[in-house]
Motif scaffolding. Structure first.
Motif: not given
Length: 170
Positions: A2-3, A75-99
C-alpha cells in the motif's frame, strides 16, 4: 504494498525507483528466512489445543514475532501519513478530497482490525472484515470519486507539461 500505491497516488516517483522500493521487500524476506532457521525468535511453547471444538495453534509470542508484526503497521501508517498529507494539500478540491478520505479509511480498516486481534490476543481474525471494508471503499473511490480517471497526479502532470494556455469549461 500500500505504501507504493500511496507514493504513486501522491506523485512521489523518486520513492518508486527500484532500489528504494526493493528495500521494502528485504525485511519480510529476512523474517521468512529466520522463521526456518531460528523459530525460537518468533514462538516458544508451541502446541495445538482444542477450544470450543476447534483446534487452534497456541504459542508464546517472542520479540521476533512482534517485530515482524510491527513492520506492516509501520508501512501502513506511513502510507496513511502520505495520503493524509495529500488530503491537507487538496482540501479545496472536492473530488480529490473524497478520494483521499476513502483511501485513508481503506488503509485503516485492515490495520485496525488486525491491531485489535493482536492487542487483545484473540484467536479469531477480523482482518477479513477489514479487507471487505477496504474492497467496498476502493469500489467507491474508483467509481464514485474517479480514482483512475482523474488522479491528482495526472492532473498535475498535464498542467506542468502544457506549453500552451488553456481554458477549463466544465
Amino acid at each position: 504494498f500500500g505504501l507504493l500505491v500511496a507514493f504513486e497516488y501522491t506523485n512521489r516517483e523518486r520513492w518508486l525507483r527500484l532500489p528504494r522500493a526493493g528495500m521494502l521487500f528485504a525485511p519480510p524476506a529476512i523474517v521468512a528466512f529466520l522463521v526456518f532457521v531460528q523459530p525460537d525468535l518468533f514462538f516458544v511453547n508451541t502446541q495445538m489445543r482444542e477450544e470450543l471444538s476447534v483446534v487452534i495453534f497456541a504459542a508464546d509470542r517472542q520479540i521476533g514475532y512482534w517485530l515482524s508484526i510491527a513492520y506492516p503497521y509501520i508501512l501502513g501508517l506511513a502510507a496513511m501519513g502520505v495520503i493524509s498529507l495529500r488530503f491537507f494539500r487538496s482540501i479545496r478540491i472536492g473530488q480529490f478530497r473524497g478520494q483521499t478520505v476513502s483511501l485513508f479509511i481503506a488503509y485503516t480498516a485492515p490495520l485496525g482490525s488486525n491491531a485489535i486481534q493482536n492487542l487483545l490476543g484473540l484467536q479469531v481474525s477480523f482482518v477479513s472484515l477489514g479487507f471487505a471494508a477496504t474492497g467496498i471503499l476502493l469500489y467507491v473511490t474508483i467509481f464514485r470519486f474517479g480514482l483512475f480517471t482523474s488522479a491528482p497526479i495526472a492532473r498535475r502532470q498535464v498542467l506542468e507539461d502544457m506549453d500552451d494556455g488553456f481554458l477549463v469549461v466544465d
